[in-house]
Structures are given as structure tokens and as C-alpha cells.
Design a protein around this motif. Structure first.
Motif, PDB file in Angstrom:
ATOM      1  N   LEU A 191     -22.311   5.855  48.480  1.00 17.50           N
ATOM      2  CA  LEU A 191     -20.966   5.883  49.038  1.00 17.50           C
ATOM      3  C   LEU A 191     -20.261   4.559  48.802  1.00 17.50           C
ATOM      4  O   LEU A 191     -19.085   4.533  48.428  1.00 17.50           O
ATOM      5  N   CYS A 192     -20.973   3.477  48.996  1.00 23.10           N
ATOM      6  CA  CYS A 192     -20.397   2.154  48.775  1.00 23.10           C
ATOM      7  C   CYS A 192     -19.948   2.000  47.332  1.00 23.10           C
ATOM      8  O   CYS A 192     -18.862   1.485  47.063  1.00 23.10           O
ATOM      9  N   ALA A 193     -20.781   2.453  46.389  1.00 19.26           N
ATOM     10  CA  ALA A 193     -20.425   2.349  44.977  1.00 19.26           C
ATOM     11  C   ALA A 193     -19.188   3.185  44.662  1.00 19.26           C
ATOM     12  O   ALA A 193     -18.302   2.751  43.923  1.00 19.26           O
ATOM     13  N   LYS A 194     -19.105   4.390  45.239  1.00 22.32           N
ATOM     14  CA  LYS A 194     -17.941   5.248  44.991  1.00 22.32           C
ATOM     15  C   LYS A 194     -16.670   4.641  45.583  1.00 22.32           C
ATOM     16  O   LYS A 194     -15.607   4.665  44.952  1.00 22.32           O
ATOM     17  N   LEU A 195     -16.771   4.106  46.798  1.00 26.32           N
ATOM     18  CA  LEU A 195     -15.592   3.501  47.426  1.00 26.32           C
ATOM     19  C   LEU A 195     -15.150   2.246  46.680  1.00 26.32           C
ATOM     20  O   LEU A 195     -13.955   2.009  46.507  1.00 26.32           O
ATOM     21  N   THR A 196     -16.108   1.454  46.223  1.00 28.27           N
ATOM     22  CA  THR A 196     -15.773   0.260  45.457  1.00 28.27           C
ATOM     23  C   THR A 196     -15.084   0.639  44.155  1.00 28.27           C
ATOM     24  O   THR A 196     -14.107   0.022  43.756  1.00 28.27           O
ATOM     25  N   ARG A 197     -15.597   1.682  43.495  1.00 26.74           N
ATOM     26  CA  ARG A 197     -14.960   2.148  42.257  1.00 26.74           C
ATOM     27  C   ARG A 197     -13.542   2.636  42.525  1.00 26.74           C
ATOM     28  O   ARG A 197     -12.616   2.361  41.761  1.00 26.74           O
ATOM     29  N   ARG A 198     -13.336   3.367  43.630  1.00 29.44           N
ATOM     30  CA  ARG A 198     -12.007   3.863  43.981  1.00 29.44           C
ATOM     31  C   ARG A 198     -11.054   2.689  44.223  1.00 29.44           C
ATOM     32  O   ARG A 198      -9.904   2.704  43.780  1.00 29.44           O
ATOM     33  N   LEU A 199     -11.530   1.649  44.900  1.00 30.24           N
ATOM     34  CA  LEU A 199     -10.689   0.468  45.122  1.00 30.24           C
ATOM     35  C   LEU A 199     -10.355  -0.224  43.804  1.00 30.24           C
ATOM     36  O   LEU A 199      -9.223  -0.685  43.611  1.00 30.24           O
ATOM     37  N   ASP A 200     -11.328  -0.307  42.893  1.00 34.07           N
ATOM     38  CA  ASP A 200     -11.064  -0.913  41.588  1.00 34.07           C
ATOM     39  C   ASP A 200     -10.030  -0.115  40.804  1.00 34.07           C
ATOM     40  O   ASP A 200      -9.161  -0.681  40.151  1.00 34.07           O
ATOM     41  N   ILE A 201     -10.109   1.204  40.883  1.00 33.17           N
ATOM     42  CA  ILE A 201      -9.125   2.046  40.201  1.00 33.17           C
ATOM     43  C   ILE A 201      -7.744   1.828  40.798  1.00 33.17           C
ATOM     44  O   ILE A 201      -6.751   1.678  40.079  1.00 33.17           O
ATOM     45  N   ASN A 202      -7.663   1.764  42.122  1.00 32.04           N
ATOM     46  CA  ASN A 202      -6.373   1.551  42.780  1.00 32.04           C
ATOM     47  C   ASN A 202      -5.787   0.184  42.454  1.00 32.04           C
ATOM     48  O   ASN A 202      -4.570   0.032  42.371  1.00 32.04           O
ATOM     49  N   ASP A 203      -6.658  -0.833  42.274  1.00 29.49           N
ATOM     50  CA  ASP A 203      -6.189  -2.175  41.941  1.00 29.49           C
ATOM     51  C   ASP A 203      -5.872  -2.340  40.464  1.00 29.49           C
ATOM     52  O   ASP A 203      -5.319  -3.349  40.052  1.00 29.49           O
ATOM     53  N   GLY A 204      -6.248  -1.355  39.652  1.00 31.83           N
ATOM     54  CA  GLY A 204      -5.992  -1.429  38.225  1.00 31.83           C
ATOM     55  C   GLY A 204      -7.089  -2.128  37.451  1.00 31.83           C
ATOM     56  O   GLY A 204      -6.917  -2.459  36.280  1.00 31.83           O
ATOM     57  N   ASN A 205      -8.234  -2.383  38.085  1.00 36.84           N
ATOM     58  CA  ASN A 205      -9.340  -3.066  37.413  1.00 36.84           C
ATOM     59  C   ASN A 205     -10.262  -2.108  36.675  1.00 36.84           C
ATOM     60  O   ASN A 205     -11.139  -2.553  35.949  1.00 36.84           O
ATOM     61  N   ALA A 206     -10.110  -0.807  36.879  1.00 39.75           N
ATOM     62  CA  ALA A 206     -10.956   0.180  36.214  1.00 39.75           C
ATOM     63  C   ALA A 206     -10.121   1.416  35.906  1.00 39.75           C
ATOM     64  O   ALA A 206      -9.137   1.705  36.585  1.00 39.75           O
ATOM     65  N   ALA A 207     -10.538   2.137  34.881  1.00 36.55           N
ATOM     66  CA  ALA A 207      -9.830   3.362  34.502  1.00 36.55           C
ATOM     67  C   ALA A 207     -10.510   4.552  35.158  1.00 36.55           C
ATOM     68  O   ALA A 207     -11.735   4.598  35.251  1.00 36.55           O
ATOM     69  N   PRO A 208      -9.732   5.519  35.636  1.00 39.30           N
ATOM     70  CA  PRO A 208     -10.359   6.714  36.227  1.00 39.30           C
ATOM     71  C   PRO A 208     -11.092   7.514  35.169  1.00 39.30           C
ATOM     72  O   PRO A 208     -10.699   7.547  34.003  1.00 39.30           O
ATOM     73  N   ARG A 209     -12.181   8.136  35.597  1.00 41.07           N
ATOM     74  CA  ARG A 209     -12.946   8.992  34.692  1.00 41.07           C
ATOM     75  C   ARG A 209     -12.229  10.334  34.556  1.00 41.07           C
ATOM     76  O   ARG A 209     -11.583  10.796  35.484  1.00 41.07           O
ATOM     77  N   PRO A 210     -12.368  10.972  33.392  1.00 43.77           N
ATOM     78  CA  PRO A 210     -11.760  12.303  33.242  1.00 43.77           C
ATOM     79  C   PRO A 210     -12.413  13.289  34.215  1.00 43.77           C
ATOM     80  O   PRO A 210     -13.619  13.229  34.458  1.00 43.77           O
ATOM     81  N   THR A 211     -11.616  14.181  34.746  1.00 47.06           N
ATOM     82  CA  THR A 211     -12.124  15.136  35.731  1.00 47.06           C
ATOM     83  C   THR A 211     -12.706  16.357  35.050  1.00 47.06           C
ATOM     84  O   THR A 211     -12.286  16.735  33.958  1.00 47.06           O
ATOM     85  N   ARG A 212     -13.661  16.961  35.711  1.00 45.25           N
ATOM     86  CA  ARG A 212     -14.253  18.196  35.224  1.00 45.25           C
ATOM     87  C   ARG A 212     -13.484  19.378  35.787  1.00 45.25           C
ATOM     88  O   ARG A 212     -12.944  19.315  36.878  1.00 45.25           O
ATOM     89  N   VAL A 213     -13.484  20.444  35.043  1.00 42.28           N
ATOM     90  CA  VAL A 213     -12.865  21.676  35.521  1.00 42.28           C
ATOM     91  C   VAL A 213     -13.912  22.428  36.334  1.00 42.28           C
ATOM     92  O   VAL A 213     -15.052  22.575  35.905  1.00 42.28           O
ATOM     93  N   PHE A 214     -13.520  22.885  37.514  1.00 42.95           N
ATOM     94  CA  PHE A 214     -14.440  23.612  38.379  1.00 42.95           C
ATOM     95  C   PHE A 214     -14.496  25.071  37.953  1.00 42.95           C
ATOM     96  O   PHE A 214     -13.474  25.732  37.859  1.00 42.95           O
ATOM     97  N   ASN A 215     -15.686  25.555  37.680  1.00 47.69           N
ATOM     98  CA  ASN A 215     -15.878  26.941  37.300  1.00 47.69           C
ATOM     99  C   ASN A 215     -16.805  27.587  38.339  1.00 47.69           C
ATOM    100  O   ASN A 215     -18.003  27.298  38.366  1.00 47.69           O
ATOM    101  N   PRO A 216     -16.272  28.442  39.204  1.00 48.11           N
ATOM    102  CA  PRO A 216     -17.110  29.018  40.264  1.00 48.11           C
ATOM    103  C   PRO A 216     -18.220  29.920  39.739  1.00 48.11           C
ATOM    104  O   PRO A 216     -19.247  30.079  40.373  1.00 48.11           O
ATOM    105  N   TYR A 217     -18.028  30.491  38.559  1.00 47.73           N
ATOM    106  CA  TYR A 217     -19.038  31.407  38.024  1.00 47.73           C
ATOM    107  C   TYR A 217     -20.297  30.664  37.595  1.00 47.73           C
ATOM    108  O   TYR A 217     -21.398  31.191  37.701  1.00 47.73           O
TER     109      TYR A 217
END
Length: 105
Positions: free
Chosen positions: A49-75
Motif C-alpha cells: 500500500l505504501c508503494a502504491k500511495l508513493t507512486r500515486r503521489l509521484d504521478i500527481n507531482d509529475g515525477n513519474a508517468a502513469p502506467r497504461p491501464t488494462r481493459v477489464f474483461n468480466p468473461y
């Protein structure tokens, strides 16, 4: 009156915790160092959780690029259900959500 007393108590508690825990110099810097990737074998949810929150803060500060999102397939995600069952559940969900869509709380 009670809110003023609560505010005073919170301020004194905040001041006491800040005095008790001196901040290391690297935390005062505006640029955070890159977080270490959590060990996959560790299984420690708090470090994950700490790593995810730190990454989110870095993305918000512009220090990291967001990862491409996956498409959710329920099947493929829910292999225990058939396609018909998933379609029926989706239809039921849409029926339940639709009446509340335009109403204001």
C-alpha cells in the motif's frame, strides 16, 4: 464552544507528535527518491500500500508517468460464471442503477 476545545486539543497533540518525531532531511526535500519495489514474496500488505500511495503521489507531482491501464474483461476475470450468467448480472445491475441515475440526494 466544543469545536474550539477540540481544535485546541488536536493542535496540542499535533505539536507533541511533531516534536517527538523529528523528520529526516530527505523527507523535507521536494523531490522524493524513487520507491523501492516491494518484494513479491514478502506479502506485506502495508508495504504494498505504501508503494502504491508513493507512486500515486509521484504521478500527481509529475515525477513519474502513469502506467497504461488494462481493459477489464468480466468473461476472463470470472471464469466460474458462464457468459449468460454474467450478462444476466450486468442487466440486473443496470436495472438497479438506472432509476437512481438522475435523482439528486
Amino acid at each position: 464552544m466544543a469545536s474550539e476545545e477540540l481544535a485546541r486539543k488536536l493542535q496540542s497533540r499535533l505539536a507533541a507528535t511533531q516534536e517527538a518525531e523529528p523528520r529526516p532531511e530527505h523527507e523535507q526535500s521536494p523531490v522524493r527518491p524513487k520507491p523501492q519495489e516491494p518484494d513479491a514474496a514478502c506479502g506485506d500488505s502495508s508495504s504494498e500500500l505504501c508503494a502504491k500511495l508513493t507512486r500515486r503521489l509521484d504521478i500527481n507531482d509529475g515525477n513519474a508517468a502513469p502506467r497504461p491501464t488494462r481493459v477489464f474483461n468480466p468473461y476472463t476475470e470470472f471464469k466460474e460464471f458462464s457468459r449468460k450468467q454474467i450478462k444476466d448480472m450486468e442487466a440486473m445491475f443496470k436495472r438497479c442503477i438506472k432509476p437512481n441515475k438522475g435523482k439528486r440526494g
